[in-house]
Design a protein around this motif. Sequence first.
Motif, PDB file in Angstrom:
ATOM      1  N   THR A 155      -2.596  10.600  -0.880  1.00  0.00           N
ATOM      2  CA  THR A 155      -2.630   9.279  -1.551  1.00  0.00           C
ATOM      3  C   THR A 155      -2.136   8.411  -0.464  1.00  0.00           C
ATOM      4  N   PHE A 156      -3.480   7.456  -0.597  1.00  0.00           N
ATOM      5  CA  PHE A 156      -3.990   6.423   0.389  1.00  0.00           C
ATOM      6  C   PHE A 156      -3.227   5.133  -0.265  1.00  0.00           C
ATOM      7  N   LEU A 157      -2.248   4.574   0.219  1.00  0.00           N
ATOM      8  CA  LEU A 157      -1.383   3.394  -0.263  1.00  0.00           C
ATOM      9  C   LEU A 157      -2.219   2.054  -0.025  1.00  0.00           C
ATOM     10  N   TYR A 216      -8.206  -1.298  -6.365  1.00  0.00           N
ATOM     11  CA  TYR A 216      -7.319  -0.063  -6.386  1.00  0.00           C
ATOM     12  C   TYR A 216      -6.090  -0.271  -5.574  1.00  0.00           C
ATOM     13  N   PRO A 217      -4.982   0.067  -6.388  1.00  0.00           N
ATOM     14  CA  PRO A 217      -3.884  -0.028  -5.697  1.00  0.00           C
ATOM     15  C   PRO A 217      -3.569   1.129  -4.751  1.00  0.00           C
ATOM     16  N   PHE A 218      -4.125   2.176  -5.042  1.00  0.00           N
ATOM     17  CA  PHE A 218      -3.956   3.489  -4.141  1.00  0.00           C
ATOM     18  C   PHE A 218      -4.977   4.437  -4.667  1.00  0.00           C
ATOM     19  N   ILE A 219      -5.539   5.420  -3.781  1.00  0.00           N
ATOM     20  CA  ILE A 219      -6.522   6.281  -3.819  1.00  0.00           C
ATOM     21  C   ILE A 219      -6.054   7.720  -3.641  1.00  0.00           C
ATOM     22  N   GLU A 220      -6.195   8.312  -4.642  1.00  0.00           N
ATOM     23  CA  GLU A 220      -5.696  10.187  -4.345  1.00  0.00           C
ATOM     24  C   GLU A 220      -7.113  10.763  -4.295  1.00  0.00           C
ATOM     25  N   GLN A 277       4.691  12.102   5.044  1.00  0.00           N
ATOM     26  CA  GLN A 277       4.104  10.747   4.754  1.00  0.00           C
ATOM     27  C   GLN A 277       4.116  10.036   6.176  1.00  0.00           C
ATOM     28  N   GLN A 278       2.781   9.578   6.397  1.00  0.00           N
ATOM     29  CA  GLN A 278       2.834   8.786   7.634  1.00  0.00           C
ATOM     30  C   GLN A 278       1.675   7.514   7.609  1.00  0.00           C
ATOM     31  N   GLU A 279       1.598   6.834   8.685  1.00  0.00           N
ATOM     32  CA  GLU A 279       0.797   5.692   8.583  1.00  0.00           C
ATOM     33  C   GLU A 279      -0.579   5.802   9.311  1.00  0.00           C
ATOM     34  N   THR A 280      -1.532   5.252   9.092  1.00  0.00           N
ATOM     35  CA  THR A 280      -2.571   5.464  10.044  1.00  0.00           C
ATOM     36  C   THR A 280      -2.553   4.418  11.284  1.00  0.00           C
ATOM     37  N   LYS A 338       0.328   9.483   1.890  1.00  0.00           N
ATOM     38  CA  LYS A 338       1.486  10.504   1.483  1.00  0.00           C
ATOM     39  C   LYS A 338       0.494  11.902   1.337  1.00  0.00           C
ATOM     40  N   LEU A 339       1.155  13.106   1.680  1.00  0.00           N
ATOM     41  CA  LEU A 339       0.762  14.225   1.477  1.00  0.00           C
ATOM     42  C   LEU A 339       1.615  15.023   0.427  1.00  0.00           C
TER      43      LEU A 339
END
Length: 135
Positions: free
Chosen positions: A87-89, A103-107, A61-64, A45-46
Amino acid sequence: MKKLILGLLLSLSVSLAYSQAPKYRLSSHILDISTGLPAQNVKVKLEKLNETNKMWTSIDQQETDQNGRIGNFLEETKTEKGIYRLTFLIADYFKNKKTESFYPFIEVVFQIKDNKHYHVPITLSPYGYSTYRGN
């Protein structure tokens, strides 16, 4: 003669399409250093900080992709200077690999101050991560 004209028109339209393709100010990449492979299909997410009310506004919001990359955040012509957050989910990424993680997510919060390109990658493992400004 008609074929020659049609060919020239097609060539011109392809050239115009390429010259008008949007350019982007921000990209990202995730490398899973526990495997040495890119992290595929991770939602990212951005958001942008509204500095007046201190609230975050969702931008995209996009996917790698299969290379762990997202190359098309923030179209150049529409990018404003300011404070942004990626935010990397990653919880689902590790769950799908049947790997426990901390980590569930990284900001990652960073500031765009000029008109240059910003590349904000992370290296990732189940119990740690690192980030830096790339190019």
